[in-house]
Design a protein around this motif. Structure first.
Motif, mmCIF file in Angstrom:
data_model
loop_
_atom_site.group_PDB
_atom_site.id
_atom_site.type_symbol
_atom_site.label_atom_id
_atom_site.label_comp_id
_atom_site.label_asym_id
_atom_site.label_seq_id
_atom_site.Cartn_x
_atom_site.Cartn_y
_atom_site.Cartn_z
ATOM 1 N N GLY A 117 -11.340 -6.174 26.924
ATOM 2 C CA GLY A 117 -11.558 -7.610 27.085
ATOM 3 C C GLY A 117 -10.427 -8.365 26.418
ATOM 4 N N ARG A 118 -10.514 -8.428 25.107
ATOM 5 C CA ARG A 118 -9.555 -9.196 24.322
ATOM 6 C C ARG A 118 -8.106 -8.782 24.613
ATOM 7 N N PHE A 119 -7.874 -7.486 24.788
ATOM 8 C CA PHE A 119 -6.502 -7.012 24.973
ATOM 9 C C PHE A 119 -5.809 -7.722 26.145
ATOM 10 N N MET A 120 -6.576 -8.014 27.193
ATOM 11 C CA MET A 120 -5.987 -8.606 28.397
ATOM 12 C C MET A 120 -5.688 -10.098 28.242
ATOM 13 N N VAL A 121 -6.519 -10.793 27.476
ATOM 14 C CA VAL A 121 -6.422 -12.258 27.521
ATOM 15 C C VAL A 121 -6.119 -12.963 26.200
ATOM 16 N N ALA A 122 -6.323 -12.289 25.058
ATOM 17 C CA ALA A 122 -6.186 -13.012 23.779
ATOM 18 C C ALA A 122 -4.831 -13.700 23.663
ATOM 19 N N THR A 123 -3.776 -12.973 23.984
ATOM 20 C CA THR A 123 -2.430 -13.521 23.766
ATOM 21 C C THR A 123 -1.954 -14.388 24.934
ATOM 22 N N ALA A 124 -2.840 -14.581 25.920
ATOM 23 C CA ALA A 124 -2.412 -15.284 27.136
ATOM 24 C C ALA A 124 -2.762 -16.771 27.129
ATOM 25 N N ALA A 125 -3.314 -17.292 26.033
ATOM 26 C CA ALA A 125 -3.645 -18.720 26.041
ATOM 27 C C ALA A 125 -3.254 -19.398 24.735
ATOM 28 N N THR A 126 -2.881 -20.657 24.882
ATOM 29 C CA THR A 126 -2.511 -21.516 23.744
ATOM 30 C C THR A 126 -3.301 -22.803 23.871
ATOM 31 N N LEU A 127 -3.799 -23.293 22.745
ATOM 32 C CA LEU A 127 -4.538 -24.556 22.750
ATOM 33 C C LEU A 127 -3.695 -25.643 22.089
ATOM 34 N N VAL A 128 -3.604 -26.782 22.745
ATOM 35 C CA VAL A 128 -2.987 -27.947 22.083
ATOM 36 C C VAL A 128 -4.106 -28.928 21.757
ATOM 37 N N SER A 129 -4.237 -29.257 20.480
ATOM 38 C CA SER A 129 -5.279 -30.197 20.041
ATOM 39 C C SER A 129 -4.605 -31.403 19.389
ATOM 40 N N GLU A 130 -5.400 -32.418 19.161
ATOM 41 C CA GLU A 130 -4.806 -33.688 18.692
ATOM 42 C C GLU A 130 -5.584 -34.226 17.493
ATOM 43 N N ILE A 131 -4.885 -34.811 16.569
ATOM 44 C CA ILE A 131 -5.547 -35.406 15.394
ATOM 45 C C ILE A 131 -6.206 -36.721 15.825
ATOM 46 N N ILE A 132 -7.530 -36.805 15.562
ATOM 47 C CA ILE A 132 -8.248 -38.043 15.922
ATOM 48 C C ILE A 132 -8.694 -38.810 14.671
ATOM 49 N N GLY A 133 -8.524 -38.198 13.506
ATOM 50 C CA GLY A 133 -8.910 -38.883 12.264
ATOM 51 C C GLY A 133 -8.276 -38.167 11.087
ATOM 52 N N LYS A 134 -8.053 -38.896 10.023
ATOM 53 C CA LYS A 134 -7.448 -38.280 8.827
ATOM 54 C C LYS A 134 -8.092 -38.904 7.598
ATOM 55 N N ALA A 135 -8.530 -38.080 6.680
ATOM 56 C CA ALA A 135 -9.146 -38.633 5.458
ATOM 57 C C ALA A 135 -8.849 -37.710 4.295
#
Ligand code: PLP
Length: 377
Positions: A260-278
């Motif tokens: 499972g993981r072997f096929m797909v783990a390295t195949a995706a990247t997530l871009v997230s965004e800062i919506i708050g800072k405290a």
């Protein structure tokens, strides 16, 4: 790569889950190169996105499913490729490897004559009653220490019970087609495979001596993905598996696996965004638009440690990164070394997030979760 990620995030918005199909193909080919005698049944649970299924199907993969819905997802894919002179034999393409199946699911898959796993007496009775057309594979309990996710506390028959379970199946008028195991996910202790293969071969050889023609050996999942330089080396593991299989099993045994993981783990990247800072108790908290209930669900279900990289440089300090929901449990990491002067609207990226991430994402608090983007399809 960074510039490309920024461009994609600006165009498509965040959180953005980018699946690279070249990488999936490369992972599949690496698997086949190192384990040429093992047919890979991709464990759909790792990431059930239909485009991933299509890419792996085109490479020649088969599939491991855990539920009726996953079964039909793959079955429909097969049907769309069937034509009059080439029909897929369902066992060659699908194994239903959840050892506990509900009665309804069994009744619904009966007409497809599926290949299914089991590990206990009640399951044999259930299969006999609701899906007597099935071929059976006995899942064995094997050592799983040293794996990121252990499996043997919930699944697998004790090796000592295997002979009587096999006998029971044949007495019921069903057939045991083979044996399977799972050494635990992201397995870093290769001795688990050696032990599992030896246990399996003893049981297979004893069954054959009694005249039961078991022919499938399913070596499960657990193959380590390359998260970083410290990750266990798949190539070294493959050498052990190849030589043990050659030594232990008759030449007519059909080897399959459920990576499972072997096929797909390295195949995706997530871009997230800062919506708050405290600042909370002196520490910077970056609140981002994805979290533990969404793409970072692997923190809970997969014992996964995420990684965060900022696109901007700057003086770093230990920060917390937390998700967007109102639950205080939604903390992704309490110690990430990140630039301290990032602002709302700045972005992070997280690599190697393809497995057990979007697959277990929820809609908690009304958040949709990341948008999925396919590249190099
Ligand atoms: C029965 C079965 N097969 C295969 C897998 C895939 O394992 P991995 O992702 O470690 O390859 C799992 C994971 O939970 C599983 O339960």
């Amino acid at each position: 790569m960074k510039q490309e990620l920024i461009k994609l995030a600006e165009k498509h918005g965040t959180p953005l889950f980018i699946i690279d199909h070249d990488k999936i193909r490369a992972n599949y080919r690496t698997f086949k190169k190192h384990l040429p005698n093992v047919q890979a049944y991709y464990a759909v649970k790792a990431n059930s996105n239909q485009e991933i299924i299509k890419t792996l199907f085109a490479e020649g993969a088969s599939f491991d499913v855990a539920s009726y819905n996953e079964f039909m997802q793959i079955y429909n894919q097969l049907k769309s490729f069937d034509h009059k002179d080439k029909k897929f034999f369902v066992w060659d393409k699908i194994i239903f490897s959840n050892t506990i199946k509900d009665r309804d699911a069994l009744a619904k898959i009966k007409k497809y004559k599926p290949l299914v796993t089991f590990d206990n007496t009640d399951e044999i009775k259930k299969i006999k009653q609701h899906c007597p057309t099935a071929g059976l594979v006995l899942r064995l309990k094997v050592p799983d220490t040293g794996s990121q996710v252990e499996m043997s506390s919930k699944f697998g028959a004790e090796p000592g019970d295997a002979a009587s379970l096999i006998q029971e199946v044949f007495d019921a008028g069903l057939v045991v087609e083979g044996l399977s195991f799972h050494v635990g996910s992201q397995c870093g202790n290769f001795d688990n495979y050696t032990a599992a293969l030896n246990i399996t071969s003893d049981i297979l050889n004893n069954a054959r001596k009694k005249g039961f023609g078991l022919k499938i050996v399913d070596i499960g999942g657990g193959f380590p993905a390359k998260y970083d330089a410290q990750s266990p080396k798949f190539g070294n593991l493959a050498k052990i598996i190849n030589s043990e299989c050659k030594r232990l099993f008759p030449a007519d045994v059909e080897l399959i696996a459920e990576p499972g993981r072997f096929m797909v783990a390295t195949a995706a990247t997530l871009v997230s965004e800062i919506i708050g800072k405290a600042r909370r108790d002196g520490k910077i908290f970056y609140h981002i638009n994805d979290g533990v209930y969404h793409t970072f669900s692997g923190i809970v279900y997969d014992h996964w440690q995420p990684n965060f990289s900022a696109f901007k440089k700057g003086k770093t300090e230990v920060c917390a990164v937390v998700g967007p929901t109102c639950d205080s449990f939604d903390k992704i990491s309490l110690s990430e070394n990140l630039p301290a002067d990032l602002q709302i609207g700045d972005m992070f990226y997280t690599v190697n997030i393809g497995a057990y991430s979007t697959a277990s994402s929820t809609k908690f608090n009304g958040f949709d979760g990341a948008k999925i983007l396919h590249i190099n399809q």
